[in-house]
Scaffold this motif. Structure first.
Motif, short mmCIF file in Angstrom:
data_model
loop_
_atom_site.label_atom_id
_atom_site.label_comp_id
_atom_site.label_asym_id
_atom_site.label_seq_id
_atom_site.Cartn_x
_atom_site.Cartn_y
_atom_site.Cartn_z
N ARG A 21 0.83 -1.20 0.00
CA ARG A 21 0.00 0.00 0.00
C ARG A 21 0.87 1.26 0.00
O ARG A 21 0.55 2.25 -0.65
N ASP A 22 1.98 1.21 0.74
CA ASP A 22 2.91 2.34 0.71
C ASP A 22 3.40 2.59 -0.71
O ASP A 22 3.45 3.74 -1.18
N ARG A 23 3.78 1.52 -1.41
CA ARG A 23 4.28 1.68 -2.78
C ARG A 23 3.20 2.23 -3.69
O ARG A 23 3.47 3.06 -4.57
N ALA A 24 1.96 1.77 -3.49
CA ALA A 24 0.87 2.27 -4.32
C ALA A 24 0.64 3.76 -4.10
O ALA A 24 0.39 4.51 -5.05
N LEU A 25 0.74 4.20 -2.86
CA LEU A 25 0.56 5.62 -2.56
C LEU A 25 1.69 6.46 -3.15
O LEU A 25 1.46 7.56 -3.67
N LEU A 26 2.92 5.95 -3.09
CA LEU A 26 4.05 6.70 -3.65
C LEU A 26 3.96 6.74 -5.17
O LEU A 26 4.28 7.76 -5.80
N ALA A 27 3.51 5.65 -5.77
CA ALA A 27 3.32 5.63 -7.22
C ALA A 27 2.22 6.61 -7.62
O ALA A 27 2.31 7.31 -8.64
N ALA A 28 1.15 6.66 -6.83
CA ALA A 28 0.07 7.60 -7.11
C ALA A 28 0.55 9.03 -6.97
O ALA A 28 0.16 9.92 -7.74
N THR A 29 1.43 9.27 -6.00
CA THR A 29 2.01 10.61 -5.83
C THR A 29 2.77 11.02 -7.07
O THR A 29 2.63 12.15 -7.57
N LEU A 30 3.56 10.12 -7.61
CA LEU A 30 4.32 10.40 -8.83
C LEU A 30 3.38 10.71 -9.99
O LEU A 30 3.61 11.66 -10.75
N ALA A 31 2.31 9.93 -10.13
CA ALA A 31 1.38 10.14 -11.23
C ALA A 31 0.70 11.50 -11.14
O ALA A 31 0.57 12.22 -12.14
N VAL A 32 0.26 11.87 -9.94
CA VAL A 32 -0.41 13.16 -9.77
C VAL A 32 0.58 14.31 -9.98
O VAL A 32 0.25 15.34 -10.58
N LEU A 33 1.81 14.15 -9.49
CA LEU A 33 2.83 15.17 -9.72
C LEU A 33 3.07 15.38 -11.20
O LEU A 33 3.20 16.52 -11.68
N ALA A 34 3.17 14.28 -11.95
CA ALA A 34 3.43 14.39 -13.39
C ALA A 34 2.30 15.11 -14.10
O ALA A 34 2.52 15.86 -15.06
N GLU A 35 1.07 14.91 -13.63
CA GLU A 35 -0.09 15.53 -14.27
C GLU A 35 -0.30 16.97 -13.84
O GLU A 35 -0.65 17.84 -14.65
N SER A 36 -0.11 17.24 -12.54
CA SER A 36 -0.54 18.52 -11.98
C SER A 36 0.57 19.39 -11.42
O SER A 36 0.33 20.56 -11.08
N GLY A 37 1.79 18.84 -11.28
CA GLY A 37 2.87 19.58 -10.66
C GLY A 37 2.69 19.63 -9.16
O GLY A 37 1.66 19.21 -8.61
N TYR A 38 3.69 20.18 -8.47
CA TYR A 38 3.64 20.23 -7.01
C TYR A 38 2.48 21.09 -6.53
O TYR A 38 1.75 20.73 -5.59
N GLY A 39 2.27 22.24 -7.18
CA GLY A 39 1.21 23.14 -6.75
C GLY A 39 -0.17 22.54 -6.88
O GLY A 39 -1.07 22.85 -6.10
N GLY A 40 -0.37 21.68 -7.86
CA GLY A 40 -1.68 21.09 -8.08
C GLY A 40 -1.90 19.77 -7.37
O GLY A 40 -3.00 19.21 -7.42
N LEU A 41 -0.88 19.27 -6.71
CA LEU A 41 -1.01 17.99 -6.01
C LEU A 41 -1.75 18.17 -4.70
O LEU A 41 -1.45 19.09 -3.93
N THR A 42 -2.71 17.31 -4.45
CA THR A 42 -3.41 17.29 -3.15
C THR A 42 -3.38 15.87 -2.60
O THR A 42 -3.32 14.89 -3.36
#
Length: 216
Positions: A21-42
């Motif tokens: 689950r930790d890996r899934a959350l970190l992978a999801a973080t990467l995906a959202v960062l790639a799409e939205s950047g740091y400012g758009g990540l929630t």
């Protein structure tokens, strides 16, 4: 009854986290960062992408910044392995290829998303330094130490500058230069590393296989 708890109680209270689950959350973080950047990540977007609740996320990381710092560490190129090829040229070739690969693909997208934010976020800047620069400095220092011990080169007064010769061109090529696609970056990674190798060898007084490396 003694004050010492039974093993069963201790296990229930200290239940280990789910690594998957930790890996899934970190992978999801990467995906959202790639799409939205740091400012758009929630954190809500990350939790939704991973298919968990925000409460699950916050049990692991207390803030957006803590989550991103964890992702930086998890997805940075692994430069901890330091194979001894028997020559300085071989050691530096592997290092350069590793670093080039680490700045392309998933980890490259992560770094691009974070570099701008790191300019005014000290904690993030320190995390990127730990991920981008410190491992290279350690690897270069190890390769140079072995080369000096083998008698390939003379001792160097400032090994960190050699590491900068590895980091600077790679960052310029893969993070600061616009390319049509990540695929092109990935395909170009090894070629860029191999073209840079003779220059790094000359900087440390080594020679490449053709015998024309280094300074007279």
């Amino acid at each position: 009854m003694s004050g010492t708890e039974s093993p069963a109680v201790a296990v229930r209270r200290g239940r280990p986290r789910d690594a998957a689950r930790d890996r899934a959350l970190l992978a999801a973080t990467l995906a959202v960062l790639a799409e939205s950047g740091y400012g758009g990540l929630t954190t809500a977007a990350v939790a939704a992408r991973a298919g968990v609740s925000t409460a699950t996320l916050y049990r692991r990381w207390s803030s957006k910044e803590a989550l991103v710092l964890a992702a930086s560490a998890a997805f940075a190129a692994d430069l901890e392995q330091r194979p001894d090829t028997g020559t300085l040229e071989g050691d530096l070739r592997i290092l350069l290829r590793d670093k080039a690969a680490g700045l392309t693909g998933e980890s490259g997208r992560l770094m691009r998303a974070l570099i701008g934010e790191a300019a005014h976020n000290v904690a993030l800047a320190e995390a990127l330094t730990a991920a981008l620069i410190d491992p290279v400095r350690d690897r270069v220092a190890e390769a140079v130490r072995r080369a000096v011990a083998r008698g390939e080169i003379a001792p160097l007064p400032d090994v960190d500058l050699v590491a900068d010769l590895v980091i600077g061109p790679m960052v310029s090529r893969f993070l600061l230069t616009a390319h049509p696609s990540d695929t092109q970056d990935t395909q170009d990674a090894r070629g860029t590393a191999d073209r840079l190798l003779p220059f790094v060898l000359r900087a440390v007084g080594g020679q490449d296989a053709s015998g024309d490396g280094g300074f007279a």
